[in-house]
Design a protein around this motif. Structure first.
Motif, PDB file in Angstrom:
ATOM      1  N   LEU A  34       0.433  -1.066   0.212  1.00 27.22           N
ATOM      2  CA  LEU A  34       0.046  -0.085  -0.011  1.00 27.22           C
ATOM      3  C   LEU A  34       0.559   1.386   0.036  1.00 27.22           C
ATOM      4  N   SER A  35       2.138   1.268   0.576  1.00 30.29           N
ATOM      5  CA  SER A  35       2.965   2.149   0.815  1.00 30.29           C
ATOM      6  C   SER A  35       3.470   2.783  -0.986  1.00 30.29           C
ATOM      7  N   ILE A  36       3.620   1.687  -1.661  1.00 30.94           N
ATOM      8  CA  ILE A  36       3.963   1.675  -3.168  1.00 30.94           C
ATOM      9  C   ILE A  36       2.642   2.331  -3.893  1.00 30.94           C
ATOM     10  N   VAL A  37       1.541   1.960  -3.445  1.00 35.51           N
ATOM     11  CA  VAL A  37       0.351   2.098  -4.019  1.00 35.51           C
ATOM     12  C   VAL A  37       0.091   3.805  -3.816  1.00 35.51           C
ATOM     13  N   LEU A  38       0.362   4.379  -2.613  1.00 34.06           N
ATOM     14  CA  LEU A  38       0.177   5.675  -2.377  1.00 34.06           C
ATOM     15  C   LEU A  38       1.238   6.583  -3.233  1.00 34.06           C
ATOM     16  N   PHE A  39       2.261   5.930  -3.651  1.00 32.98           N
ATOM     17  CA  PHE A  39       3.552   6.422  -4.224  1.00 32.98           C
ATOM     18  C   PHE A  39       3.088   6.815  -5.800  1.00 32.98           C
ATOM     19  N   ILE A  40       2.265   6.041  -6.350  1.00 31.69           N
ATOM     20  CA  ILE A  40       1.959   5.982  -7.528  1.00 31.69           C
ATOM     21  C   ILE A  40       1.247   7.276  -8.164  1.00 31.69           C
ATOM     22  N   PRO A  41       0.247   7.995  -7.320  1.00 31.03           N
ATOM     23  CA  PRO A  41      -0.445   9.077  -7.866  1.00 31.03           C
ATOM     24  C   PRO A  41       0.479  10.042  -8.055  1.00 31.03           C
ATOM     25  N   PHE A  42       1.504  10.401  -7.144  1.00 26.64           N
ATOM     26  CA  PHE A  42       2.280  11.221  -7.357  1.00 26.64           C
ATOM     27  C   PHE A  42       3.216  11.175  -8.785  1.00 26.64           C
ATOM     28  N   VAL A  43       3.455   9.900  -9.273  1.00 25.23           N
ATOM     29  CA  VAL A  43       3.989   9.712 -10.401  1.00 25.23           C
ATOM     30  C   VAL A  43       2.973  10.002 -11.719  1.00 25.23           C
ATOM     31  N   LEU A  44       1.707   9.504 -11.506  1.00 26.60           N
ATOM     32  CA  LEU A  44       0.781   9.931 -12.382  1.00 26.60           C
ATOM     33  C   LEU A  44       0.380  11.492 -12.464  1.00 26.60           C
ATOM     34  N   ILE A  45       0.367  12.244 -11.264  1.00 24.39           N
ATOM     35  CA  ILE A  45       0.243  13.671 -11.310  1.00 24.39           C
ATOM     36  C   ILE A  45       1.619  14.196 -12.255  1.00 24.39           C
ATOM     37  N   ALA A  46       2.717  13.799 -12.003  1.00 23.12           N
ATOM     38  CA  ALA A  46       3.743  14.332 -12.825  1.00 23.12           C
ATOM     39  C   ALA A  46       3.814  14.121 -14.448  1.00 23.12           C
TER      40      ALA A  46
END
Length: 188
Positions: A34-46
């Motif tokens: 889940l920690s990695i899953v929370l990281f994904i939106p930051f990549v998508l936003i970028a």
């Protein structure tokens, strides 16, 4: 007087739930995924915003130290809020996979424990967002990555806060560093 913690479990309380990330490997892996899953939106936003990062070598080299600093500051914030609820000494530790601040043997009431748990996410993520807005563009990339890593690293605090929603205000929580125990009043 607003009592935030007690040094001994009061009579009439029983263990309702125990979380131990050293023993419960399923939960350990779920939290990490889940920690990695929370990281994904930051990549998508970028990607969606087509954020162009000015990449300069010195700021990029700062990602690792900034992330380590964020972990240390995160635990110090936990420690600060623990101290606001007890006179006992806060124990800081590194467990090989996570750092922790705890006060084993002290039982915190739900309201105060939520402050302890969520304060690093609110304070440090807020600070990182502020720095993103005011520091030169060359620092955007390392601060953005640090924010993404820290936000993902808050997953354990978010998880415990969600669990505590079902408990009433009289619930006591003992933080052991690698987990916690929830105590509730015995129903008569």
């Amino acid at each position: 007087m607003n009592i935030k913690s007690v040094d001994a479990l009061p009579e009439g309380y029983q263990l309702d739930r125990e979380i131990n990330l050293e023993k419960d490997k399923r939960l350990f892996w779920m939290i990490n995924i889940l920690s990695i899953v929370l990281f994904i939106p930051f990549v998508l936003i970028a990607i969606v915003l087509q954020i162009s990062f000015t990449i300069e070598i010195i700021p990029v080299m700062m990602i690792f130290p900034l992330s380590i600093g964020a972990i240390i500051i995160h635990e110090l914030i936990h420690g600060f809020f623990f101290k606001r609820g007890t006179k006992q000494k806060v124990k800081f530790a590194f467990h090989g996979w996570a750092a922790s601040a705890s006060v084993p043997g002290v039982y915190f009431y739900k309201h105060h424990y939520l402050k302890v748990g969520l304060s690093p996410a609110i304070i440090l993520n807020g600070l990182l967002i502020f720095l993103l807005l005011v520091l030169p563009n060359a620092w955007f990339y390392p601060l953005y990555i640090t924010l993404a890593i820290h936000f993902g690293g808050c997953i354990g605090d978010f998880y415990v806060s969600l669990l505590l929603r079902k408990y009433d205000a009289s619930t006591l929580i003992e933080d052991t560093g690698v987990g916690m125990k929830f105590y509730t009043k015995t129903k008569c």
